[in-house]
Design a protein around this motif. Structure first.
Motif, PDB file in Angstrom:
ATOM      1  N   LEU A   1      24.658  24.956 -13.856  1.00  0.00           N
ATOM      2  CA  LEU A   1      23.944  23.713 -14.159  1.00  0.00           C
ATOM      3  C   LEU A   1      24.835  22.719 -14.908  1.00  0.00           C
ATOM      4  CD1 LEU A   1      20.497  25.213 -15.161  1.00  0.00           C
ATOM      5  CD2 LEU A   1      21.047  23.945 -13.064  1.00  0.00           C
ATOM      6  N   ARG A   2      25.677  23.216 -15.797  1.00  0.00           N
ATOM      7  CA  ARG A   2      26.603  22.350 -16.535  1.00  0.00           C
ATOM      8  C   ARG A   2      27.615  21.718 -15.578  1.00  0.00           C
ATOM      9  NH1 ARG A   2      26.520  24.352 -21.067  1.00  0.00           N
ATOM     10  NH2 ARG A   2      27.356  26.370 -20.546  1.00  0.00           N
ATOM     11  N   LEU A   3      28.133  22.513 -14.629  1.00  0.00           N
ATOM     12  CA  LEU A   3      29.064  21.989 -13.633  1.00  0.00           C
ATOM     13  C   LEU A   3      28.379  20.935 -12.766  1.00  0.00           C
ATOM     14  CD1 LEU A   3      31.776  21.973 -12.163  1.00  0.00           C
ATOM     15  CD2 LEU A   3      30.957  23.908 -10.796  1.00  0.00           C
ATOM     16  N   LEU A   4      27.146  21.200 -12.369  1.00  0.00           N
ATOM     17  CA  LEU A   4      26.383  20.239 -11.574  1.00  0.00           C
ATOM     18  C   LEU A   4      26.209  18.929 -12.344  1.00  0.00           C
ATOM     19  CD1 LEU A   4      24.684  19.467  -9.105  1.00  0.00           C
ATOM     20  CD2 LEU A   4      22.733  20.548 -10.241  1.00  0.00           C
ATOM     21  N   ALA A   5      25.844  19.029 -13.613  1.00  0.00           N
ATOM     22  CA  ALA A   5      25.658  17.828 -14.433  1.00  0.00           C
ATOM     23  C   ALA A   5      26.960  17.044 -14.555  1.00  0.00           C
ATOM     24  CB  ALA A   5      25.132  18.200 -15.815  1.00  0.00           C
ATOM     25  N   THR A   6      28.073  17.743 -14.704  1.00  0.00           N
ATOM     26  CA  THR A   6      29.378  17.091 -14.789  1.00  0.00           C
ATOM     27  C   THR A   6      29.706  16.380 -13.484  1.00  0.00           C
ATOM     28  OG1 THR A   6      30.152  18.748 -16.374  1.00  0.00           O
ATOM     29  CG2 THR A   6      31.842  17.492 -15.203  1.00  0.00           C
ATOM     30  N   ASP A   7      29.499  17.059 -12.363  1.00  0.00           N
ATOM     31  CA  ASP A   7      29.773  16.462 -11.055  1.00  0.00           C
ATOM     32  C   ASP A   7      28.865  15.265 -10.785  1.00  0.00           C
ATOM     33  OD1 ASP A   7      31.731  18.372 -10.661  1.00  0.00           O
ATOM     34  OD2 ASP A   7      30.508  19.606  -9.305  1.00  0.00           O
ATOM     35  N   LEU A   8      27.581  15.386 -11.137  1.00  0.00           N
ATOM     36  CA  LEU A   8      26.648  14.283 -10.941  1.00  0.00           C
ATOM     37  C   LEU A   8      27.022  13.080 -11.809  1.00  0.00           C
ATOM     38  CD1 LEU A   8      23.249  16.183 -10.732  1.00  0.00           C
ATOM     39  CD2 LEU A   8      24.329  14.852  -8.901  1.00  0.00           C
ATOM     40  N   THR A   9      27.497  13.334 -13.013  1.00  0.00           N
ATOM     41  CA  THR A   9      27.924  12.250 -13.898  1.00  0.00           C
ATOM     42  C   THR A   9      29.096  11.484 -13.289  1.00  0.00           C
ATOM     43  OG1 THR A   9      27.162  13.454 -15.847  1.00  0.00           O
ATOM     44  CG2 THR A   9      28.780  11.708 -16.217  1.00  0.00           C
ATOM     45  N   GLY A  10      30.064  12.205 -12.761  1.00  0.00           N
ATOM     46  CA  GLY A  10      31.212  11.558 -12.116  1.00  0.00           C
ATOM     47  C   GLY A  10      30.795  10.765 -10.889  1.00  0.00           C
ATOM     48  N   ALA A  11      29.909  11.331 -10.078  1.00  0.00           N
ATOM     49  CA  ALA A  11      29.447  10.643  -8.874  1.00  0.00           C
ATOM     50  C   ALA A  11      28.651   9.390  -9.248  1.00  0.00           C
ATOM     51  CB  ALA A  11      28.592  11.579  -8.017  1.00  0.00           C
ATOM     52  N   LEU A  12      27.813   9.490 -10.268  1.00  0.00           N
ATOM     53  CA  LEU A  12      27.041   8.329 -10.704  1.00  0.00           C
ATOM     54  C   LEU A  12      27.963   7.235 -11.227  1.00  0.00           C
ATOM     55  CD1 LEU A  12      24.331   6.970 -11.147  1.00  0.00           C
ATOM     56  CD2 LEU A  12      24.165   8.179 -13.334  1.00  0.00           C
ATOM     57  N   ARG A  13      28.997   7.609 -11.955  1.00  0.00           N
ATOM     58  CA  ARG A  13      29.976   6.638 -12.458  1.00  0.00           C
ATOM     59  C   ARG A  13      30.621   5.896 -11.282  1.00  0.00           C
ATOM     60  NH1 ARG A  13      32.966   9.972 -15.054  1.00  0.00           N
ATOM     61  NH2 ARG A  13      31.771   9.808 -16.973  1.00  0.00           N
ATOM     62  N   ASP A  14      30.993   6.646 -10.239  1.00  0.00           N
ATOM     63  CA  ASP A  14      31.596   6.031  -9.057  1.00  0.00           C
ATOM     64  C   ASP A  14      30.632   5.080  -8.361  1.00  0.00           C
ATOM     65  OD1 ASP A  14      33.941   7.467  -9.489  1.00  0.00           O
ATOM     66  OD2 ASP A  14      33.478   9.000  -7.984  1.00  0.00           O
ATOM     67  N   VAL A  15      29.380   5.509  -8.191  1.00  0.00           N
ATOM     68  CA  VAL A  15      28.393   4.692  -7.493  1.00  0.00           C
ATOM     69  C   VAL A  15      28.098   3.411  -8.274  1.00  0.00           C
ATOM     70  CG1 VAL A  15      25.972   4.602  -6.766  1.00  0.00           C
ATOM     71  CG2 VAL A  15      27.372   6.582  -6.196  1.00  0.00           C
ATOM     72  N   VAL A  16      28.022   3.504  -9.589  1.00  0.00           N
ATOM     73  CA  VAL A  16      27.795   2.311 -10.411  1.00  0.00           C
ATOM     74  C   VAL A  16      28.971   1.351 -10.262  1.00  0.00           C
ATOM     75  CG1 VAL A  16      27.610   1.464 -12.792  1.00  0.00           C
ATOM     76  CG2 VAL A  16      26.196   3.383 -12.031  1.00  0.00           C
ATOM     77  N   ARG A  17      30.184   1.877 -10.240  1.00  0.00           N
ATOM     78  CA  ARG A  17      31.369   1.032 -10.070  1.00  0.00           C
ATOM     79  C   ARG A  17      31.342   0.340  -8.703  1.00  0.00           C
ATOM     80  NH1 ARG A  17      35.829   4.403 -10.988  1.00  0.00           N
ATOM     81  NH2 ARG A  17      35.729   3.894 -13.170  1.00  0.00           N
ATOM     82  N   VAL A  18      30.995   1.090  -7.643  1.00  0.00           N
ATOM     83  CA  VAL A  18      30.918   0.508  -6.301  1.00  0.00           C
ATOM     84  C   VAL A  18      29.840  -0.577  -6.266  1.00  0.00           C
ATOM     85  CG1 VAL A  18      30.314   0.971  -3.890  1.00  0.00           C
ATOM     86  CG2 VAL A  18      31.838   2.541  -5.103  1.00  0.00           C
ATOM     87  N   ALA A  19      28.669  -0.287  -6.827  1.00  0.00           N
ATOM     88  CA  ALA A  19      27.581  -1.264  -6.834  1.00  0.00           C
ATOM     89  C   ALA A  19      27.965  -2.520  -7.617  1.00  0.00           C
ATOM     90  CB  ALA A  19      26.312  -0.645  -7.418  1.00  0.00           C
ATOM     91  N   THR A  20      28.625  -2.339  -8.731  1.00  0.00           N
ATOM     92  CA  THR A  20      29.067  -3.480  -9.538  1.00  0.00           C
ATOM     93  C   THR A  20      30.066  -4.319  -8.764  1.00  0.00           C
ATOM     94  OG1 THR A  20      28.711  -2.251 -11.584  1.00  0.00           O
ATOM     95  CG2 THR A  20      30.179  -4.153 -11.705  1.00  0.00           C
ATOM     96  N   SER A  21      31.032  -3.668  -8.153  1.00  0.00           N
ATOM     97  CA  SER A  21      32.045  -4.375  -7.377  1.00  0.00           C
ATOM     98  C   SER A  21      31.418  -5.142  -6.226  1.00  0.00           C
ATOM     99  CB  SER A  21      33.079  -3.381  -6.841  1.00  0.00           C
ATOM    100  OG  SER A  21      34.024  -4.035  -6.024  1.00  0.00           O
ATOM    101  N   ARG A  22      30.536  -4.485  -5.492  1.00  0.00           N
ATOM    102  CA  ARG A  22      29.901  -5.139  -4.339  1.00  0.00           C
ATOM    103  C   ARG A  22      28.959  -6.246  -4.786  1.00  0.00           C
ATOM    104  NH1 ARG A  22      28.902  -0.282   0.062  1.00  0.00           N
ATOM    105  NH2 ARG A  22      31.110   0.265   0.259  1.00  0.00           N
ATOM    106  N   GLY A  23      28.280  -6.042  -5.900  1.00  0.00           N
ATOM    107  CA  GLY A  23      27.391  -7.076  -6.424  1.00  0.00           C
ATOM    108  C   GLY A  23      28.151  -8.331  -6.814  1.00  0.00           C
ATOM    109  N   HIS A  24      29.318  -8.161  -7.391  1.00  0.00           N
ATOM    110  CA  HIS A  24      30.121  -9.320  -7.785  1.00  0.00           C
ATOM    111  C   HIS A  24      30.640 -10.086  -6.577  1.00  0.00           C
ATOM    112  CE1 HIS A  24      31.122  -7.603 -12.022  1.00  0.00           C
ATOM    113  NE2 HIS A  24      29.914  -8.120 -11.958  1.00  0.00           N
TER     114      HIS A  24
END
Length: 106
Positions: free
Chosen positions: A67-90
């Motif tokens: 579960l800790r590994l899953l949370a770590t992986d999900l955190t990294g993926a969410l960080r990437d998706v937020v960056r992509v959304a921010t970039s595309r939004g701009h």
């Protein structure tokens, strides 16, 4: 399209986790295409990770390390998706704002 006076937020970080930006009028250039491909890969991996997360969370016997590994992986993926959304939004075209008179006449 990115106006020539704006920078594109790239889907990777620079030294010390600082954001990287690209200034380019040509969206077909090498770095723009690399950024587009990287964003697509990040979004694809995020979708796969969501499927995996559903499986892990459905397993009532999942151990804390898993579960800790899953949370770590999900955190990294969410960080990437937020960056992509921010970039595309701009890079979205901003519609012209109506004046009060134009809004009333519609």
């Amino acid at each position: 399209m990115t106006p020539s006076n704006e920078l594109r937020l790239l889907p990777w970080s620079g030294p010390d986790g600082k954001p990287c930006f690209l200034s380019a009028d040509d969206n077909a250039g090498y770095l723009s295409r690399l950024a587009d491909n990287t964003e697509a890969a990040q979004l694809g991996l995020g979708a796969e990770l969501l499927d995996h997360a559903a499986e892990v969370l459905a397993n009532k016997e999942a151990d804390p390390d898993e579960l800790r590994l899953l949370a770590t992986d999900l955190t990294g993926a969410l960080r990437d998706v937020v960056r992509v959304a921010t970039s595309r939004g701009h890079r979205l075209a901003i519609p012209a704002l109506y004046t009060r008179e134009e809004a009333v006449s519609d």
